[in-house]
Design an enzyme around this catalytic site. Structure first.
Site, PDB file in Angstrom:
ATOM      1  N   ASP A  44       0.837  -1.205   0.000  1.00  0.00           N
ATOM      2  CA  ASP A  44       0.000   0.000   0.000  1.00  0.00           C
ATOM      3  C   ASP A  44       0.873   1.257   0.000  1.00  0.00           C
ATOM      4  O   ASP A  44       1.964   1.260   0.565  1.00  0.00           O
ATOM      5  CB  ASP A  44      -0.908  -0.030   1.241  1.00  0.00           C
ATOM      6  CG  ASP A  44      -2.121   0.865   1.071  1.00  0.00           C
ATOM      7  OD1 ASP A  44      -2.304   1.425  -0.027  1.00  0.00           O
ATOM      8  OD2 ASP A  44      -2.881   1.005   2.044  1.00  0.00           O
ATOM      9  N   GLY A  45       0.337   2.313  -0.587  1.00  0.00           N
ATOM     10  CA  GLY A  45       0.991   3.610  -0.507  1.00  0.00           C
ATOM     11  C   GLY A  45       1.692   4.056  -1.784  1.00  0.00           C
ATOM     12  O   GLY A  45       2.404   5.061  -1.777  1.00  0.00           O
ATOM     13  N   ASN A  46       1.461   3.345  -2.875  1.00  0.00           N
ATOM     14  CA  ASN A  46       2.107   3.738  -4.136  1.00  0.00           C
ATOM     15  C   ASN A  46       1.646   5.126  -4.589  1.00  0.00           C
ATOM     16  O   ASN A  46       2.445   5.957  -5.024  1.00  0.00           O
ATOM     17  CB  ASN A  46       1.759   2.745  -5.251  1.00  0.00           C
ATOM     18  CG  ASN A  46       2.328   1.371  -5.001  1.00  0.00           C
ATOM     19  OD1 ASN A  46       3.158   1.190  -4.127  1.00  0.00           O
ATOM     20  ND2 ASN A  46       1.893   0.405  -5.789  1.00  0.00           N
ATOM     21  N   GLY A  47       0.333   5.345  -4.463  1.00  0.00           N
ATOM     22  CA  GLY A  47      -0.218   6.612  -4.913  1.00  0.00           C
ATOM     23  C   GLY A  47       0.342   7.773  -4.091  1.00  0.00           C
ATOM     24  O   GLY A  47       0.778   8.792  -4.637  1.00  0.00           O
ATOM     25  N   ARG A  48       0.366   7.590  -2.765  1.00  0.00           N
ATOM     26  CA  ARG A  48       0.890   8.664  -1.894  1.00  0.00           C
ATOM     27  C   ARG A  48       2.362   8.909  -2.161  1.00  0.00           C
ATOM     28  O   ARG A  48       2.843  10.039  -2.155  1.00  0.00           O
ATOM     29  CB  ARG A  48       0.667   8.309  -0.422  1.00  0.00           C
ATOM     30  CG  ARG A  48      -0.709   8.710   0.077  1.00  0.00           C
ATOM     31  CD  ARG A  48      -1.071   8.033   1.345  1.00  0.00           C
ATOM     32  NE  ARG A  48      -1.446   6.637   1.113  1.00  0.00           N
ATOM     33  CZ  ARG A  48      -1.563   5.723   2.072  1.00  0.00           C
ATOM     34  NH1 ARG A  48      -1.309   6.046   3.329  1.00  0.00           N
ATOM     35  NH2 ARG A  48      -1.926   4.493   1.777  1.00  0.00           N
ATOM     36  N   HIS A  61       3.246   3.094  -8.735  1.00  0.00           N
ATOM     37  CA  HIS A  61       3.081   1.658  -9.006  1.00  0.00           C
ATOM     38  C   HIS A  61       4.331   1.106  -9.701  1.00  0.00           C
ATOM     39  O   HIS A  61       4.802   0.020  -9.392  1.00  0.00           O
ATOM     40  CB  HIS A  61       1.843   1.406  -9.872  1.00  0.00           C
ATOM     41  CG  HIS A  61       0.546   1.848  -9.240  1.00  0.00           C
ATOM     42  ND1 HIS A  61       0.211   1.517  -7.947  1.00  0.00           N
ATOM     43  CD2 HIS A  61      -0.491   2.592  -9.714  1.00  0.00           C
ATOM     44  CE1 HIS A  61      -0.988   2.034  -7.660  1.00  0.00           C
ATOM     45  NE2 HIS A  61      -1.420   2.706  -8.718  1.00  0.00           N
ATOM     46  N   SER A  89      -7.058  -5.651  -5.937  1.00  0.00           N
ATOM     47  CA  SER A  89      -8.211  -6.209  -5.218  1.00  0.00           C
ATOM     48  C   SER A  89      -9.464  -6.059  -6.077  1.00  0.00           C
ATOM     49  O   SER A  89      -9.487  -5.279  -7.036  1.00  0.00           O
ATOM     50  CB  SER A  89      -8.403  -5.475  -3.894  1.00  0.00           C
ATOM     51  OG  SER A  89      -8.859  -4.161  -4.150  1.00  0.00           O
ATOM     52  N   GLU A  91     -11.978  -4.549  -5.148  1.00  0.00           N
ATOM     53  CA  GLU A  91     -12.407  -3.148  -4.954  1.00  0.00           C
ATOM     54  C   GLU A  91     -11.627  -2.197  -5.884  1.00  0.00           C
ATOM     55  O   GLU A  91     -12.109  -1.123  -6.230  1.00  0.00           O
ATOM     56  CB  GLU A  91     -12.197  -2.714  -3.497  1.00  0.00           C
ATOM     57  CG  GLU A  91     -13.144  -3.356  -2.502  1.00  0.00           C
ATOM     58  CD  GLU A  91     -12.899  -4.844  -2.266  1.00  0.00           C
ATOM     59  OE1 GLU A  91     -11.724  -5.284  -2.385  1.00  0.00           O
ATOM     60  OE2 GLU A  91     -13.862  -5.582  -2.007  1.00  0.00           O
ATOM     61  N   LEU A 155      10.971 -20.732  -5.032  1.00  0.00           N
ATOM     62  CA  LEU A 155      10.063 -19.744  -4.425  1.00  0.00           C
ATOM     63  C   LEU A 155       8.752 -19.753  -5.194  1.00  0.00           C
ATOM     64  O   LEU A 155       8.769 -19.740  -6.430  1.00  0.00           O
ATOM     65  CB  LEU A 155      10.701 -18.344  -4.513  1.00  0.00           C
ATOM     66  CG  LEU A 155       9.808 -17.159  -4.159  1.00  0.00           C
ATOM     67  CD1 LEU A 155       9.452 -17.156  -2.678  1.00  0.00           C
ATOM     68  CD2 LEU A 155      10.494 -15.828  -4.507  1.00  0.00           C
ATOM     69  N   ARG A 212       1.933  -5.001   6.004  1.00  0.00           N
ATOM     70  CA  ARG A 212       1.168  -3.987   5.295  1.00  0.00           C
ATOM     71  C   ARG A 212       1.902  -2.665   5.426  1.00  0.00           C
ATOM     72  O   ARG A 212       2.231  -2.226   6.535  1.00  0.00           O
ATOM     73  CB  ARG A 212      -0.254  -3.844   5.825  1.00  0.00           C
ATOM     74  CG  ARG A 212      -1.019  -2.786   5.019  1.00  0.00           C
ATOM     75  CD  ARG A 212      -2.479  -2.697   5.285  1.00  0.00           C
ATOM     76  NE  ARG A 212      -3.088  -1.784   4.304  1.00  0.00           N
ATOM     77  CZ  ARG A 212      -4.334  -1.843   3.905  1.00  0.00           C
ATOM     78  NH1 ARG A 212      -5.137  -2.748   4.380  1.00  0.00           N
ATOM     79  NH2 ARG A 212      -4.809  -0.967   3.008  1.00  0.00           N
ATOM     80  N   SER A 220      -8.173  -5.567   4.787  1.00  0.00           N
ATOM     81  CA  SER A 220      -8.736  -5.225   3.474  1.00  0.00           C
ATOM     82  C   SER A 220      -9.092  -6.448   2.626  1.00  0.00           C
ATOM     83  O   SER A 220      -8.732  -6.513   1.444  1.00  0.00           O
ATOM     84  CB  SER A 220      -7.783  -4.302   2.714  1.00  0.00           C
ATOM     85  OG  SER A 220      -7.633  -3.096   3.405  1.00  0.00           O
TER      86      SER A 220
END
Ligand code: FPP
Length: 271
Positions: A44-48, A61, A89, A91, A155, A212, A220
Site C-alpha cells: 500500500d501507498g504507491n499513490g501517496r 506503481h 483487489s 475493490e 520460491l 502492510r 482489506s
C-alpha cells in the site's frame, strides 16, 4: 562495503534500534531457524509515494514493482519459499479507468519482462483471484507465465489479482456444495483441511507473516481464511520505499514474536 541505506525518503519509518547497522549487519542478526515459510504483503501507498513527489500515481506503481523485485530476491536469498502479494483487489476495479488500464499494462509488462528470469531463478508464478475478469492480453500472460514456471520450486510467488477474501470463500463453498450435490463429497467429510483444498491457495502453507505498508492497519479482504494465526507487521513506510532493508527489519520484528497459536506461553504457566 558500507551498505547502510542512505536513500532519501519521505516515508520511511525511523528505527533507532537498528539505524546504525548496515543491511549485512541486520541480516546477520536473523536466526535462520526462525524464518517464516510464507510472507504475505499488502503493498500500500504507491499513490501517496507519487503524490508526495508531484508525480502521477502510476509512477508509484512502477516504483512499487522494484520493491516486489527486492522482496522476491530477499526471499530467494534467505530460503523463504513462499511470497504472496496483493497486487489488485476486487475493490480496485472502482478506480478510474486510466489507473486500472495502467496497472493492467504494468502487470503485463512485468510478466513479459520477468518470465525468463523467473524460470532461471526457480520462481513459480501463481495467480489467485477472479483472474478471468482481467483484460484478455493480461490474462493470456498470467496463464503463460503460470504454465512456464509451473515446475520451478525455489520460491512460489503468488500474485493476488482481482482478489477478495470473501469471494474466495464463496467460490470455494460453491464448488464444495456442487461436489456434495453430485454425491462426490459427504457433508460429514468436511473439516478445515478439507475446505482448504477448495481455496485458491490450495497447497500453500498459511502465511506466517503479513506485512502492510503505508500506515494502514487493516486486512482489506486479503486472505481472510489463511491469516487466522498470522503475525501482523504494519509499517508507515510506503510500498515503493519498502526495499531490502525494510524487509530485514520486518523479519527481525517477526523473530521477536512468540507464536502461541492459542496455547500458553512457553515455559507454561502453572496449570
Ligand atoms: C496500493 O497503493 C497498490 C496497488 C493498488 C497496486 C499494487 C501494484 C503494484 C506494486 C504493481 C503491480 C504489481 C505487479 C506484480 C506487476 P495505492 O495506489 O492504494 O496507494 P495509496 O493508498 O497511496 O493511494
Amino acid at each position: 562495503m558500507d551498505n547502510r541505506d542512505t536513500t532519501p525518503s519521505l516515508s520511511k519509518a525511523p528505527n533507532p534500534e537498528y539505524d546504525h547497522l548496515s543491511n549485512d549487519e541486520l541480516q546477520e542478526l536473523l536466526d535462520p531457524a526462525l524464518l517464516p515459510r510464507h510472507i504475505a504483503i499488502i503493498m500500500d501507498g504507491n499513490g501517496r509515494w507519487a503524490e508526495l513527489r508531484g508525480l502521477p500515481r502510476i509512477s508509484g506503481h512502477t516504483e512499487g514493482i522494484k520493491s516486489v523485485r527486492e522482496m522476491t530476491a530477499l526471499c530467494l536469498e534467505l530460503g523463504i519459499p513462499n511470497l504472496t502479494i496483493y497486487a489488485f483487489s476486487q475493490e480496485n476495479w472502482k478506480r478510474p479507468a486510466h489507473e486500472i488500464n495502467a496497472l493492467m499494462l504494468l502487470l503485463e509488462r512485468f510478466l513479459q519482462s520477468e518470465l525468463d528470469e523467473l524460470v532461471e531463478r526457480g520462481i513459480r508464478f501463481r495467480a489467485i483471484g477472479r483472474i478471468d475478469s482481467l483484460p484478455a492480453s493480461a490474462l493470456k500472460w498470467v496463464r503463460k507465465v503460470e504454465r512456464e514456471t509451473a515446475q520451478r520450486d525455489k520460491l512460489t510467488l503468488t500474485v493476488a489479482l482481482s482478489y477478495g477474501g470473501r469471494s474466495e470463500i464463496v467460490d470455494a463453498v460453491r464448488r464444495l456444495a456442487a461436489d456434495c450435490q453430485a454425491g462426490a463429497v459427504s457433508p460429514t467429510q468436511i473439516d478445515e483441511p478439507f475446505l482448504e483444498k477448495y481455496l485458491s491457495t490450495q497447497g500453500l502453507p498459511d502465511p506466517d507473516l503479513l506485512i502492510r505498508t503505508s500506515g494502514e492497519a487493516r486486512i482489506s479482504n486479503f486472505l481472510l481464511w489463511q491469516l487466522a494465526y498470522t503475525e501482523m507487521y504494519f509499517t508507515p513506510t510506503l510500498w515503493p520505499d519498502f526495499r531490502r532493508r525494510e524487509g530485514l527489519l520486518a523479519l527481525l520484528d517477526y523473530q521477536r514474536r512468540e507464536r502461541r497459536f492459542g496455547r500458553l506461553p512457553n515455559p507454561s504457566y502453572p496449570q
